[in-house]
Write a protein that holds these residues in place. Structure first.
Motif, mmCIF file in Angstrom:
data_model
loop_
_atom_site.group_PDB
_atom_site.id
_atom_site.type_symbol
_atom_site.label_atom_id
_atom_site.label_comp_id
_atom_site.label_asym_id
_atom_site.label_seq_id
_atom_site.Cartn_x
_atom_site.Cartn_y
_atom_site.Cartn_z
ATOM 1 N N GLU A 280 2.735 61.014 58.987
ATOM 2 C CA GLU A 280 3.926 61.860 59.162
ATOM 3 C C GLU A 280 3.872 63.138 58.336
ATOM 4 O OE1 GLU A 280 6.952 59.044 58.103
ATOM 5 O OE2 GLU A 280 6.306 57.721 59.726
ATOM 6 N N LEU A 281 2.756 63.304 57.621
ATOM 7 C CA LEU A 281 2.675 64.416 56.684
ATOM 8 C C LEU A 281 2.644 65.775 57.379
ATOM 9 C CD1 LEU A 281 2.247 65.707 53.925
ATOM 10 C CD2 LEU A 281 -0.170 65.070 54.066
ATOM 11 N N GLU A 282 1.770 65.924 58.364
ATOM 12 C CA GLU A 282 1.630 67.255 58.959
ATOM 13 C C GLU A 282 2.914 67.722 59.655
ATOM 14 O OE1 GLU A 282 -1.853 68.321 61.361
ATOM 15 O OE2 GLU A 282 -0.630 70.018 62.053
ATOM 16 N N PRO A 283 3.558 66.848 60.455
ATOM 17 C CA PRO A 283 4.842 67.282 61.042
ATOM 18 C C PRO A 283 5.856 67.692 59.983
ATOM 19 C CG PRO A 283 4.095 65.215 62.031
ATOM 20 C CD PRO A 283 3.123 65.546 60.953
ATOM 21 N N LEU A 284 5.918 66.947 58.873
ATOM 22 C CA LEU A 284 6.859 67.304 57.814
ATOM 23 C C LEU A 284 6.515 68.675 57.231
ATOM 24 C CD1 LEU A 284 9.184 66.683 55.843
ATOM 25 C CD2 LEU A 284 7.532 65.470 54.395
ATOM 26 N N ALA A 285 5.229 68.895 56.964
ATOM 27 C CA ALA A 285 4.808 70.178 56.395
ATOM 28 C C ALA A 285 5.136 71.325 57.349
ATOM 29 C CB ALA A 285 3.315 70.141 56.071
ATOM 30 N N THR B 78 -9.651 57.238 41.992
ATOM 31 C CA THR B 78 -10.489 58.386 42.335
ATOM 32 C C THR B 78 -10.549 58.580 43.850
ATOM 33 O OG1 THR B 78 -11.793 58.088 40.354
ATOM 34 C CG2 THR B 78 -12.809 59.368 42.103
ATOM 35 N N ALA B 79 -10.672 57.480 44.580
ATOM 36 C CA ALA B 79 -10.742 57.574 46.045
ATOM 37 C C ALA B 79 -9.436 58.143 46.612
ATOM 38 C CB ALA B 79 -11.038 56.202 46.655
ATOM 39 N N GLN B 80 -8.310 57.721 46.045
ATOM 40 C CA GLN B 80 -7.020 58.249 46.523
ATOM 41 C C GLN B 80 -6.899 59.739 46.243
ATOM 42 O OE1 GLN B 80 -3.294 56.286 45.664
ATOM 43 N NE2 GLN B 80 -4.301 54.303 45.552
ATOM 44 N N PHE B 81 -7.279 60.139 45.027
ATOM 45 C CA PHE B 81 -7.215 61.565 44.677
ATOM 46 C C PHE B 81 -8.099 62.371 45.623
ATOM 47 C CE2 PHE B 81 -6.273 60.741 39.865
ATOM 48 C CZ PHE B 81 -4.960 60.457 40.178
ATOM 49 N N ARG B 82 -9.273 61.832 45.927
ATOM 50 C CA ARG B 82 -10.206 62.573 46.773
ATOM 51 C C ARG B 82 -9.662 62.719 48.192
ATOM 52 N NH1 ARG B 82 -16.112 60.826 45.511
ATOM 53 N NH2 ARG B 82 -15.355 61.704 43.558
ATOM 54 N N ARG B 83 -9.056 61.641 48.669
ATOM 55 C CA ARG B 83 -8.477 61.671 50.018
ATOM 56 C C ARG B 83 -7.322 62.675 50.070
ATOM 57 N NH1 ARG B 83 -5.467 57.845 52.842
ATOM 58 N NH2 ARG B 83 -5.412 56.371 51.121
ATOM 59 N N LEU B 84 -6.515 62.685 49.015
ATOM 60 C CA LEU B 84 -5.392 63.633 48.984
ATOM 61 C C LEU B 84 -5.910 65.066 48.991
ATOM 62 C CD1 LEU B 84 -2.216 63.370 48.743
ATOM 63 C CD2 LEU B 84 -2.539 64.268 46.439
ATOM 64 N N ARG B 85 -6.993 65.266 48.261
ATOM 65 C CA ARG B 85 -7.560 66.611 48.212
ATOM 66 C C ARG B 85 -7.992 67.084 49.602
ATOM 67 N NH1 ARG B 85 -12.546 68.292 44.356
ATOM 68 N NH2 ARG B 85 -12.196 70.515 44.452
ATOM 69 N N ARG B 86 -8.673 66.183 50.342
ATOM 70 C CA ARG B 86 -9.124 66.559 51.693
ATOM 71 C C ARG B 86 -7.946 66.851 52.604
ATOM 72 N NH1 ARG B 86 -12.932 62.213 51.779
ATOM 73 N NH2 ARG B 86 -14.815 62.913 50.690
ATOM 74 N N THR B 87 -6.951 65.970 52.553
ATOM 75 C CA THR B 87 -5.747 66.183 53.362
ATOM 76 C C THR B 87 -5.106 67.515 52.993
ATOM 77 O OG1 THR B 87 -5.403 63.805 53.195
ATOM 78 C CG2 THR B 87 -3.589 65.092 54.089
ATOM 79 N N GLY B 88 -5.037 67.773 51.695
ATOM 80 C CA GLY B 88 -4.418 69.000 51.202
ATOM 81 C C GLY B 88 -5.173 70.238 51.656
ATOM 82 N N GLU B 89 -6.506 70.142 51.666
ATOM 83 C CA GLU B 89 -7.300 71.288 52.105
ATOM 84 C C GLU B 89 -7.045 71.591 53.579
ATOM 85 O OE1 GLU B 89 -10.963 70.885 48.887
ATOM 86 O OE2 GLU B 89 -11.243 70.099 50.931
ATOM 87 N N ALA B 90 -6.912 70.530 54.379
ATOM 88 C CA ALA B 90 -6.654 70.734 55.816
ATOM 89 C C ALA B 90 -5.298 71.424 56.022
ATOM 90 C CB ALA B 90 -6.694 69.396 56.557
ATOM 91 N N LEU B 91 -4.293 70.990 55.271
ATOM 92 C CA LEU B 91 -2.967 71.614 55.423
ATOM 93 C C LEU B 91 -2.987 73.063 54.948
ATOM 94 C CD1 LEU B 91 -0.428 68.884 54.245
ATOM 95 C CD2 LEU B 91 -1.036 69.520 56.574
ATOM 96 N N ALA B 92 -3.724 73.311 53.873
ATOM 97 C CA ALA B 92 -3.807 74.684 53.368
ATOM 98 C C ALA B 92 -4.536 75.565 54.377
ATOM 99 C CB ALA B 92 -4.507 74.699 52.007
ATOM 100 N N ALA C 117 -4.516 75.217 57.491
ATOM 101 C CA ALA C 117 -3.583 75.457 58.597
ATOM 102 C C ALA C 117 -2.428 76.371 58.171
ATOM 103 C CB ALA C 117 -3.035 74.126 59.116
ATOM 104 N N GLY C 118 -2.460 76.834 56.926
ATOM 105 C CA GLY C 118 -1.435 77.762 56.456
ATOM 106 C C GLY C 118 -0.114 77.101 56.107
ATOM 107 N N LEU C 119 -0.122 75.789 55.930
ATOM 108 C CA LEU C 119 1.144 75.071 55.716
ATOM 109 C C LEU C 119 1.484 74.891 54.238
ATOM 110 C CD1 LEU C 119 0.845 72.357 58.519
ATOM 111 C CD2 LEU C 119 2.058 74.543 58.565
ATOM 112 N N THR C 120 0.517 74.946 53.362
ATOM 113 C CA THR C 120 0.789 74.829 51.919
ATOM 114 C C THR C 120 -0.107 75.815 51.175
ATOM 115 O OG1 THR C 120 -0.943 73.293 51.196
ATOM 116 C CG2 THR C 120 0.994 72.308 52.257
ATOM 117 N N ALA C 121 0.138 75.930 49.863
ATOM 118 C CA ALA C 121 -0.696 76.795 49.037
ATOM 119 C C ALA C 121 -1.921 76.041 48.492
ATOM 120 C CB ALA C 121 0.127 77.379 47.894
ATOM 121 N N GLY C 122 -2.115 74.802 48.906
ATOM 122 C CA GLY C 122 -3.337 74.081 48.543
ATOM 123 C C GLY C 122 -3.382 73.532 47.131
#
Ligand SMILES: *Cc1c(COP(=O)(O)O)cnc(C)c1O
Length: 228
Positions: A141-146, A174-188, A190-195
């Protein structure tokens, strides 16, 4: 040196070394000193030791400290669960909010942000634990929310935040942080966050920095053990 001055210097030195190991710029992490359960004079002591950003989990407790410290130029971060009836106080009194996880709350924060203030800096909290009882928006549900939040002009969506389950192994964290980073990069992208990424607490901030943390939220390592 008081304990707080000493602990802050130690935390800063550890952060500096972690940034260096990661090949990152020396000033690329903001330390948020988590001052829940700490009285105003302790916050003041940390400020005098050079700390400007403070994190609070409980609105009433924070408002009390803010009024005692209103002459001190502190930057306040809200890092607790957001009850909708407290959203107005949060939007009016805080500079950053790390725990936005649904559109109704985001909209309230937007609507209550005073027109004369800068947009409120927010992180979207992500629930990566797979447990429905934990705070945070689910990955699905993250991308629709963003996308919806992008339209709320009184909010500035800085990036993503997560809290690993207590007791998770180093590798899991560490695995969770890494996954969040990848998700965050994709949203950034797409112009949805500042990364940006709000990850890392006293037990794991060095690993969080290795995974790209831009904001670390540190309580115990600065102020000592809290009472319960
Ligand atoms: C309490 C708290 C922290 C700080 O935890 P420490 O382990 O004391 O560093 C960080 N983030 C959130 C959301 C917290 O509630």
């Amino acid at each position: 040196m008081t304990d707080i001055t000493y602990h802050l210097a130690e935390v800063r030195a550890r952060i500096e070394r972690a940034l260096e190991r990661a090949g990152r710029a020396a000033d690329s992490v903001t330390i948020v000193a988590v001052s829940k359960q700490q009285p105003a004079d302790v916050v003041k002591a940390a400020f005098l030791a050079g700390q400007c950003h403070f994190g609070e989990n409980y609105v009433q407790e924070a408002l009390g400290k803010m009024s005692q410290l209103r002459d001190v130029p502190l930057i306040w971060h809200y890092i607790g669960r957001i009850q909708s009836n407290k959203a107005r106080h949060i939007a009016e009194q805080f500079d950053w909010v790390h725990t936005v996880d649904r559109l109704s709350i985001a909209t309230r924060l937007h609507d209550h942000r005073p027109w004369h203030a800068d947009p409120l800096n927010v992180f979207i909290q992500v629930n990566q634990t797979g447990r429905p009882d934990r705070a945070g928006v689910l990955d699905s549900e993250l991308e629709p929310l963003a996308r919806e939040m992008k339209r709320l002009t009184r909010l500035r969506v800085r990036g993503l935040m997560t809290i690993p389950l207590p007791g998770a192994s180093h590798d899991d964290v560490t695995a969770q942080f890494r996954r969040l980073r990848r998700t965050g990069e994709a949203l950034a992208d797409a112009g949805l966050t500042a990364g940006e990424l709000s990850i890392g607490m006293s037990a794991d901030f060095e690993r969080a920095i290795a995974e790209g943390a831009t904001c670390v939220r540190i309580g115990t390592a600065i102020f000592g053990q809290r009472e319960h």
